[in-house]
Design a protein around this motif. Structure first.
Motif, PDB file in Angstrom:
ATOM      1  N   TYR A 170      18.642  92.574  22.707  1.00  5.35           N
ATOM      2  CA  TYR A 170      18.771  94.091  23.015  1.00  5.35           C
ATOM      3  C   TYR A 170      18.018  94.903  22.023  1.00  5.35           C
ATOM      4  O   TYR A 170      17.957  94.830  21.101  1.00  5.35           O
ATOM      5  CB  TYR A 170      20.257  94.365  22.963  1.00  5.35           C
ATOM      6  N   SER A 212      20.579  88.684  29.937  1.00  7.18           N
ATOM      7  CA  SER A 212      20.694  89.420  31.160  1.00  7.18           C
ATOM      8  C   SER A 212      20.270  88.403  32.110  1.00  7.18           C
ATOM      9  O   SER A 212      20.845  88.577  33.477  1.00  7.18           O
ATOM     10  CB  SER A 212      20.168  90.707  31.373  1.00  7.18           C
ATOM     11  N   ASP A 213      19.203  87.632  31.916  1.00  7.38           N
ATOM     12  CA  ASP A 213      18.841  86.590  32.795  1.00  7.38           C
ATOM     13  C   ASP A 213      18.273  85.390  32.217  1.00  7.38           C
ATOM     14  O   ASP A 213      17.549  85.572  31.533  1.00  7.38           O
ATOM     15  CB  ASP A 213      17.441  87.375  33.703  1.00  7.38           C
ATOM     16  N   LYS A 246      24.694  84.221  30.754  1.00 12.50           N
ATOM     17  CA  LYS A 246      24.402  85.426  31.361  1.00 12.50           C
ATOM     18  C   LYS A 246      25.532  86.491  31.120  1.00 12.50           C
ATOM     19  O   LYS A 246      26.756  86.112  31.646  1.00 12.50           O
ATOM     20  CB  LYS A 246      24.236  85.052  32.925  1.00 12.50           C
ATOM     21  N   GLU A 247      25.158  87.425  30.528  1.00 17.97           N
ATOM     22  CA  GLU A 247      26.321  88.546  30.290  1.00 17.97           C
ATOM     23  C   GLU A 247      26.907  89.127  31.472  1.00 17.97           C
ATOM     24  O   GLU A 247      28.200  89.456  30.996  1.00 17.97           O
ATOM     25  CB  GLU A 247      25.444  89.723  29.428  1.00 17.97           C
ATOM     26  N   THR A 248      26.415  88.992  32.543  1.00 17.55           N
ATOM     27  CA  THR A 248      27.246  89.777  33.682  1.00 17.55           C
ATOM     28  C   THR A 248      28.096  88.736  34.678  1.00 17.55           C
ATOM     29  O   THR A 248      28.613  89.162  35.520  1.00 17.55           O
ATOM     30  CB  THR A 248      26.095  90.417  34.632  1.00 17.55           C
TER      31      THR A 248
END
Length: 353
Positions: free
Chosen positions: A221, A278-279, A308-310
């Protein structure tokens, strides 16, 4: 928005606030430990009243709460684990119905879905919270300011984050115990904590290599953001036996995490690194294009865990609650075991479904 509609909504909100201000004494209040009623012990066999200390003093809850609103980003899991369903929850990750993750959904079956509140960066949605007519507001895993605490306390007793830890740094054990006390269920909260801790200890015992290894949690990030020792994700690693980089907290300072400079890429050269991304494929490729990172042993020997965070798994990793931990550990422990098995040829497996 048309002026008439805006005015109507404002009038309704103000009416709700005024009604709550006149009834707040009946449903409980915040106060110092010097409160005369708070000083009185509960009658034998009864939990109430209870007083909970926190960053801004102490809060007395005079009777069993029926309408609980969770402002803390993961507090709903402790409430659900203790057998109650909040009327309002604050959304953080996942976009789940009622802000209840899949690891906790079974605890809310048969109850009304909580109203989902949002923290848009300006603090809790005060008017929406007031309209829910709460008799307890929980903000344990959070970062309420003094002003926000004071405002919310006009509507119901508020349990803010504990002063012993950084904002958003309360351990899941302490979070569960604080909420258990607020709900008059200290014994059950202790039992829940003991049960999850037993699972963590069992995982550590089955993987003695963890106690000889170092690890860190990071995310790409705005460069590289590394989580410190007071972050719940890091505490999962240390609970499993891993050590954190020696200079980690010195570099991060008094925060749950921070971005590190290129000069401190060495902090990432641990026996295992957990990347929250994220990916998974794209971020892994991007990281390995960075010459400094790609030259580290942890990268050369494929001792990386990419999450994967989501995904539900990624959300559980960030929640680190009494309910999400078992779900998380079922997936994380096999990945960490592969990362530190001493064989660079071992591929870290995909997480369990």
């Amino acid at each position: 928005m048309p002026g008439s509609l805006r005015g109507t909504r404002l009038a309704v909100a103000l009416a709700s606030v005024l009604m709550l201000l006149t009834t707040v004494a009946a449903c409980g209040s915040s106060g110092s430990t010097g409160d005369a009623d708070a000083a009185k012990p509960a009658a034998p066999g009864k939990a109430w009243p209870v007083t909970v200390t926190h960053k801004y003093g102490s809060t007395t809850i005079r009777s069993e709460p029926k309408r609980i609103v969770t402002v803390g980003l993961t507090d709903q899991d402790s409430v659900l684990a203790l057998g109650k369903v909040p009327v309002g929850t604050t959304e953080w990750l996942g976009g789940y119905k009622g802000a209840i993750g899949p690891w906790a959904a079974g605890k809310a079956s048969g109850a009304a879905t909580p109203t989902v509140l949002k923290d848009t960066g300006t603090g809790p949605q005060t008017e929406k919270i007031a309209a829910l007519r709460p008799d307890l507001i929980l903000a344990v895993y959070g970062g309420l300011t003094k002003a926000q605490y004071t405002t919310l306390s006009k509507f119901a007793p508020v349990v803010a984050q504990p002063k012993e830890y950084n904002d958003f740094g309360v351990p899941w054990q302490k979070q569960t115990e604080i909420i258990g006390k607020a709900l008059g269920q200290e014994a059950k909260a202790t039992s829940l904590v003991s049960g999850v801790e037993a699972g963590i200890k069992a995982a550590a015992a089955k993987n003695p290599a963890f106690a000889k290894a170092s690890a860190v949690v990071a995310t790409p990030y705005e460069g590289t953001f590394v989580f410190g020792s007071q972050d719940p994700r890091s505490r999962v690693l240390t609970g499993l036996g891993f050590s954190l980089p020696a200079d980690l907290d010195k570099v991060i300072g008094d925060e749950f995490g921070a971005n590190i400079s290129k000069e401190r890429t060495d902090l990432l050269d641990t026996d295992a690194i957990v990347w929250i991304v994220s990916d998974t494929a794209k971020d892994e490729a991007k990281l390995h294009k960075d010459a400094l990172y790609a030259d580290l042993k942890v990268a050369k020997q494929s001792r990386e865990v990419f999450i994967k965070e989501t995904s539900d798994y990624g959300n559980a990793v960030s929640f680190v609650s009494v309910l999400s931990l078992p779900y998380m550990l079922d997936r994380l422990v096999p990945q960490l075991a592969a990362a530190v098995d001493g064989d660079p040829a071992t591929k870290v497996p995909a997480p369990a479904a």
